[in-house]
Write a protein that holds these residues in place. Structure first.
Motif, PDB file in Angstrom:
ATOM      1  N   ALA A 176       0.834  -1.203   0.000  1.00  0.00           N
ATOM      2  CA  ALA A 176       0.000   0.000   0.000  1.00  0.00           C
ATOM      3  C   ALA A 176       0.866   1.250   0.000  1.00  0.00           C
ATOM      4  O   ALA A 176       2.032   1.221   0.417  1.00  0.00           O
TER       5      ALA A 176
ATOM      6  N   GLU B 244      -2.839  -1.643  -4.409  1.00  0.00           N
ATOM      7  CA  GLU B 244      -3.855  -1.707  -3.370  1.00  0.00           C
ATOM      8  C   GLU B 244      -5.104  -2.404  -3.893  1.00  0.00           C
ATOM      9  O   GLU B 244      -5.323  -2.483  -5.106  1.00  0.00           O
TER      10      GLU B 244
ATOM     11  N   TYR C  13      -9.414  -2.580  -3.247  1.00  0.00           N
ATOM     12  CA  TYR C  13     -10.527  -1.864  -2.642  1.00  0.00           C
ATOM     13  C   TYR C  13     -11.820  -2.633  -2.865  1.00  0.00           C
ATOM     14  O   TYR C  13     -12.027  -3.210  -3.941  1.00  0.00           O
TER      15      TYR C  13
END
Length: 219
Positions: A54, A169, A171
């Motif tokens: 991240a 990342e 999500y």
């Protein structure tokens, strides 16, 4: 203020407005998970990025390389993942979300051609399928990419834009950070997007993997 500076500002504002029309729904069509469903391979989903990949919250943004002149992209390569695929232009469909490459062409990715061209100042968008009904597709391994790796974009003028990965990342679809992913940037940046997160037999993948990268060179 020089005319060039004013033009650059207008281009950045336009790119930001154009990208702003893309929401989390842009990549839902990439996320059916047809292969996992058809093969019963739910126990072997594509790799997902770890928390270590991240974006660090306190790291100062590196300036990167100078913006390149405008030229459409033709190909994307991610050497560490052995990705080497042609790029097609993508627009918006009637629902206002981003069209996607034909699922049957699993080694094909697309770029949002109404937005920033990779290498220009701003945020360029590349998207591709994680799988199709026959098996893994172009960005199946995208979640395994790590910070510091490179992404190369072959451009129509013969140049190659080289981006370095800043973060990878994942999500959830209902918590997708539109501004963070699609917002305007002061330097040339790239987002590479595919499906990820938990998998549901009913709705497919529940989220998206997003790679954040910035221009660090060209040749």
């Amino acid at each position: 203020m020089r005319l060039r500076d004013l033009t650059d500002r207008r281009v950045r504002r336009r790119a930001g407005r154009v990208n702003a029309v893309i929401g989390a729904v842009t990549v839902l069509a990439l996320c059916s998970g047809g292969w996992l469903l058809a093969s019963g391979s739910e126990g072997h989903p594509p790799p997902q990025p770890s928390a270590d990949q991240a974006r660090p919250g306190t790291v100062r943004e590196a300036p990167g390389a100078a913006p390149m002149s405008p030229s459409p992209p033709d190909r994307v390569r991610i050497p560490s993942l052995r990705v080497d695929a042609p790029l097609m232009g993508l627009g918006l469909n009637r629902a206002g979300s981003l069209d996607v490459p034909p699922p049957r062409r699993k080694n094909l990715a697309g770029w949002y051609e109404a937005g920033t061209r990779p290498g220009e100042r701003g945020t360029a968008i590349v998207a591709g399928h994680v799988d199709n009904a026959e098996g893994p597709a172009v960005f199946y391994d995208l979640g395994a990419l790590t910070r510091g790796r490179t992404i190369e974009i072959d451009r129509r003028d013969g140049s190659v834009a080289v981006f370095t990965v800043d973060a990878v990342e994942v999500y959830k679809a209902d918590a997708f950070p539109d501004e963070k992913v699609y917002g305007a940037a002061r330097r040339p940046e790239l987002r590479v997007i595919t499906c990820g997160g938990p998998y549901s037999r009913r709705t497919g993948y529940q989220g998206n993997v997003v790679v954040f990268a910035h221009l660090t060179g060209n040749r």
